[in-house]
Structures are given as C-alpha cells and as structure tokens.
Enzyme design. Structure first.
Site, short mmCIF file in Angstrom:
data_model
loop_
_atom_site.label_atom_id
_atom_site.label_comp_id
_atom_site.label_asym_id
_atom_site.label_seq_id
_atom_site.Cartn_x
_atom_site.Cartn_y
_atom_site.Cartn_z
N GLY A 1 2.32 -4.64 7.67
CA GLY A 1 2.63 -5.31 6.42
C GLY A 1 2.17 -6.75 6.45
CB THR B 1 5.78 -10.94 7.48
OG1 THR B 1 6.71 -9.95 7.03
CG2 THR B 1 5.41 -11.86 6.33
CE LYS C 1 8.93 -1.69 9.28
NZ LYS C 1 9.53 -0.93 8.16
N GLY D 1 -1.02 -0.37 -3.40
CA GLY D 1 -0.73 -0.59 -1.99
C GLY D 1 -0.77 0.71 -1.21
CG ASP E 1 2.87 -0.41 1.26
OD1 ASP E 1 2.08 -0.36 0.29
OD2 ASP E 1 3.67 -1.35 1.42
#
Length: 239
Positions: free
Chosen positions: A9, A11, A14, A102, A104
C-alpha cells in the site's frame, strides 16, 4: 508449492508465505516510501524459504514497482504483478478506464464467491464496491475512522482526543465519545443506506472489518480478513 504474496500500500507492506493452502508466515510493516529497501532486508530470510513464485498487489508508481521487482529478482523465481483488466475470470470492471481502479479493490472483488455482493474494505480508506452478476457497478471511497478523527483534531482548537475504541453508536455524553460515536455512526449509516438501496450479500475485509460487523449484524456480514490474498492467488493462478 510454497509461495510469497505481497500487498504493497501507500505506507504499509504486508506479506504472506503460503504452503499449499495454508498461511505459514505473515508480516505487516511500514515501508517508509521505500518498499524495495524493506524487501532487501528480508532477502536472506526469503531465500531460505525455498519459494516457488511471487504474486504482488501494489498501488505504488512504476518506479517503485520496478525497484521491488529488481530486488525480488534476486530470488530467481517468477514474479507476477497483478493489474486491473476490463474483464478477468468472469469479473467485469465498472470503470471506463480500468487503470484508474485500485488493484487492491479489484483483487478483493475477484476473490468474492458471490455473483452479486457489496464489498467493503475497512482499511486506510473505507472502500465500498458493488458487484451485480459479476459486473462491477462502481463504488465509494471515504476517509476511515482515524483519518476523520485526525482531521477533526487538526481543525478544532482546544480539544485533545486520545486514541480510544470506536465501540458505541449511542449519543456521546462527553467530547471524546461524541467524536468517536459520531464518526462510526456516519460510516455505518453510509453502508446501511447502500444496502437498503441495493440489497445484496455484505462482505467486510480489512483491519476494522470485525468492528463494522458488530454494528451491521442485521445484514449478516461475512468477514474475510485475507480477501486480497485470495484474490491475488486467483489472479496469479488464472493467468
């Protein structure tokens, strides 16, 4: 097969390592705008895992993605960056320009088993995406609980608001509760309004999914903590 999956992402980075269908290792860490450097520090550990392939979901720019690819190429295994398609595995994108969606959000929708659903991502932003008969109808993006609270703190002099749980929707009897309960009520109400207009299965994912599930019980929410991981797997193995 033993594989590495990355969710990068703006910031936070994972990663999951899976052995067949089981998650054997999971980590989440701030990447401080340099995910390639963070990955470089993990290379020796990752080499020891004897991985077979890597799947990546990244919302970052091409330069950062290229740096990550160069770093991970040290592992000498196939690397797949997920991207949004106009249509993929039966799911049709609702954006006229798929590159503006996006990745994600796309992967979360790709993972959903229902042909029709409301997918709510409870992460850094609250994202709401609607699917009908495997077609993405579009969605909404709102500041999450903590972004809204931070904005209020910055623009309200004299009010000191420490971290506190967003637990109740009852009227607050002090400033702290008024702020937290009001923000939570606003976001829950948005989701309820959408579900009332277009009733469909509610899928919640992201760190705050269990919290929202508590206040949306009437809609029988399904909490999927690793929905993006499921979508990334489906994308990588469908190519």
């Amino acid at each position: 097969m033993r594989n590495l999956w990355l969710d990068v992402g703006n910031t936070r980075l994972k990663y999951w390592i899976t052995q067949d269908q089981q998650i054997v290792e999971h980590m989440a860490e701030l990447h401080l705008q340099s995910p390639a450097d963070l990955l470089l520090g993990l290379i020796h550990h990752l080499k020891a895992q004897e991985l077979d392939c890597i799947g990546i979901s990244s919302v970052l720019d091409p330069t950062n993605n290229k740096r990550m690819q160069n770093t991970l190429s040290l592992l000498g295994i196939p690397i797949t960056f997920a991207k949004v398609h106009q249509e993929f595995a039966g799911l049709r994108c609702g954006y006229q320009d798929p590159t503006q969606l996006g990745v994600d959000r796309w992967l979360q929708m790709l993972a959903v088993e229902h042909n029709t659903a409301c997918v709510v991502g409870c992460g850094t932003a609250l994202t709401i995406d609607l699917i009908e008969n495997r077609k993405h109808l579009g969605g909404y993006i709102l500041p999450n609980l903590y972004l809204q609270r931070d904005a209020l703190i910055q623009n309200t002099k004299g009010i000191q608001i420490p971290d506190a749980a967003f637990l109740e929707l009852t009227p607050g009897t002090n400033t702290l509760d008024c702020v937290h309960h009001g923000i939570l009520l606003g976001l829950v109400s948005v989701i309820e309004k959408i579900l009332q207009q277009t009733p469909q299965p509610l899928i919640l994912t992201g760190g705050d999914a269990p919290l929202f599930a508590q206040h949306l019980r009437d809609y029988q929410p399904i909490v999927e903590p690793d929905l993006l991981l499921k979508g990334l797997k489906r994308y990588t193995f469908t190519l």
